[in-house]
Design an enzyme around this catalytic site. Structure first.
Site, PDB file in Angstrom:
ATOM      1  N   GLY A  20       0.791  -1.233   0.000  1.00  0.00           N
ATOM      2  CA  GLY A  20       0.000   0.000   0.000  1.00  0.00           C
ATOM      3  C   GLY A  20       0.819   1.277   0.000  1.00  0.00           C
ATOM      4  N   SER A  21       2.035   1.231  -0.551  1.00  0.00           N
ATOM      5  CA  SER A  21       2.808   2.475  -0.581  1.00  0.00           C
ATOM      6  C   SER A  21       2.186   3.477  -1.558  1.00  0.00           C
ATOM      7  CB  SER A  21       4.275   2.211  -0.920  1.00  0.00           C
ATOM      8  OG  SER A  21       4.403   1.739  -2.229  1.00  0.00           O
ATOM      9  N   ASN A  22       1.594   2.981  -2.626  1.00  0.00           N
ATOM     10  CA  ASN A  22       0.875   3.894  -3.536  1.00  0.00           C
ATOM     11  C   ASN A  22      -0.369   4.459  -2.859  1.00  0.00           C
ATOM     12  OD1 ASN A  22       2.033   4.213  -6.333  1.00  0.00           O
ATOM     13  ND2 ASN A  22       2.183   1.994  -6.103  1.00  0.00           N
ATOM     14  N   MET A  95      -4.331  -7.039  -6.865  1.00  0.00           N
ATOM     15  CA  MET A  95      -3.920  -8.219  -7.635  1.00  0.00           C
ATOM     16  C   MET A  95      -5.075  -9.055  -8.203  1.00  0.00           C
ATOM     17  SD  MET A  95      -0.785  -7.733  -7.602  1.00  0.00           S
ATOM     18  CE  MET A  95      -0.028  -9.221  -8.230  1.00  0.00           C
ATOM     19  N   ASN A 112      -5.566   2.698 -12.955  1.00  0.00           N
ATOM     20  CA  ASN A 112      -4.627   1.696 -12.440  1.00  0.00           C
ATOM     21  C   ASN A 112      -3.209   2.190 -12.636  1.00  0.00           C
ATOM     22  OD1 ASN A 112      -3.656  -0.835 -11.478  1.00  0.00           O
ATOM     23  ND2 ASN A 112      -3.337  -1.533 -13.576  1.00  0.00           N
ATOM     24  N   HIS A 114       0.669   0.694 -13.268  1.00  0.00           N
ATOM     25  CA  HIS A 114       1.370  -0.533 -13.661  1.00  0.00           C
ATOM     26  C   HIS A 114       2.863  -0.238 -13.770  1.00  0.00           C
ATOM     27  CE1 HIS A 114       1.756  -4.510 -15.408  1.00  0.00           C
ATOM     28  NE2 HIS A 114       2.563  -3.979 -16.298  1.00  0.00           N
ATOM     29  N   ASP A 150      -4.424  -4.337 -18.356  1.00  0.00           N
ATOM     30  CA  ASP A 150      -3.389  -3.313 -18.565  1.00  0.00           C
ATOM     31  C   ASP A 150      -3.435  -2.680 -19.953  1.00  0.00           C
ATOM     32  OD1 ASP A 150      -2.465  -3.856 -15.970  1.00  0.00           O
ATOM     33  OD2 ASP A 150      -1.111  -5.421 -16.677  1.00  0.00           O
TER      34      ASP A 150
END
Ligand code: GRF
Length: 193
Positions: A20-22, A95, A112, A114, A150
């Protein structure tokens, strides 16, 4: 652009599966004066996700859905999102692959991040594949989510140079630093700010 913001900040849910750093950088961004969004809900498919700790730290609601039965979890999730008046979704290290039906319900409102320069290296194990192919550059991409993995419209990308002795760990670290900056920039762009 489908998204627009009036006086109120756009209520956003961040979906995670791990560290969860983002998520953390999105929360920090959402608290800045210029942010068009507020993070009002954290969703995880993994009850052990470290990132869930940000719920307590920042007093943000959290929901865990195991996605074992995807249809059931998604239907449940749609109700939760509605109840919490969520207007935008940011996937950040989430994920699970969302179904076409779910994506349709939030069309143009799911973003999202990526860790590659899409359309190259979609899917998993990106850094390993990038190094194997002896690429000179890699990076990260923020894109809209459509029903193909993606593959949605690219919003912003950041390129990083691959050094001689780069490992997948060092590359992941270097790209993650850029991801944290890129996600909020991409959100600003989505709102034409
Ligand atoms: C990030 O590299 C993201 O791009 C990828 O998974 C990682 C999640 O990191 N999909 P974190 O959970 O945000 O720290």
């Amino acid at each position: 652009m489908v998204l627009s913001t009036g006086y109120n900040r756009v209520r956003t849910a961040v979906f995670i599966s791990g560290t969860g750093s983002n998520l953390k950088s999105l929360i920090k961004f959402s608290k800045s004066k210029k942010s068009p969004i507020s993070v009002d809900l954290i969703v995880s498919n993994n009850s052990k996700a470290i990132g869930l700790n940000y719920s307590k730290k920042f007093k943000i609601k959290k929901k865990v859905l195991n996605f074992k039965n995807k249809k059931l979890s998604e239907n449940n999730l749609i109700l939760i999102l509605k109840k919490n008046k969520i207007e935008m979704i940011c996937l950040a290290g989430f994920m699970k692959i969302l179904s076409k039906n779910f994506i349709k319900k939030f069309k143009g409102k799911i973003l999202n991040i990526h860790p590659s320069l899409l359309p190259k290296y979609k899917g998993l194990n990106t850094h390993m594949r990038v190094l194997k192919n002896k690429e000179k550059y890699s990076g990260c991409t923020v894109h809209f989510v459509n029903s193909r993995l993606d593959s949605g419209k690219i919003i912003l990308q950041k390129k990083v140079k691959i050094l001689k002795n780069e490992t997948k760990v060092s590359l992941a670290k270097k790209i993650l630093v850029q991801e944290h900056k890129l996600y909020s920039k991409a959100i600003m762009k989505v709102f034409n700010l």
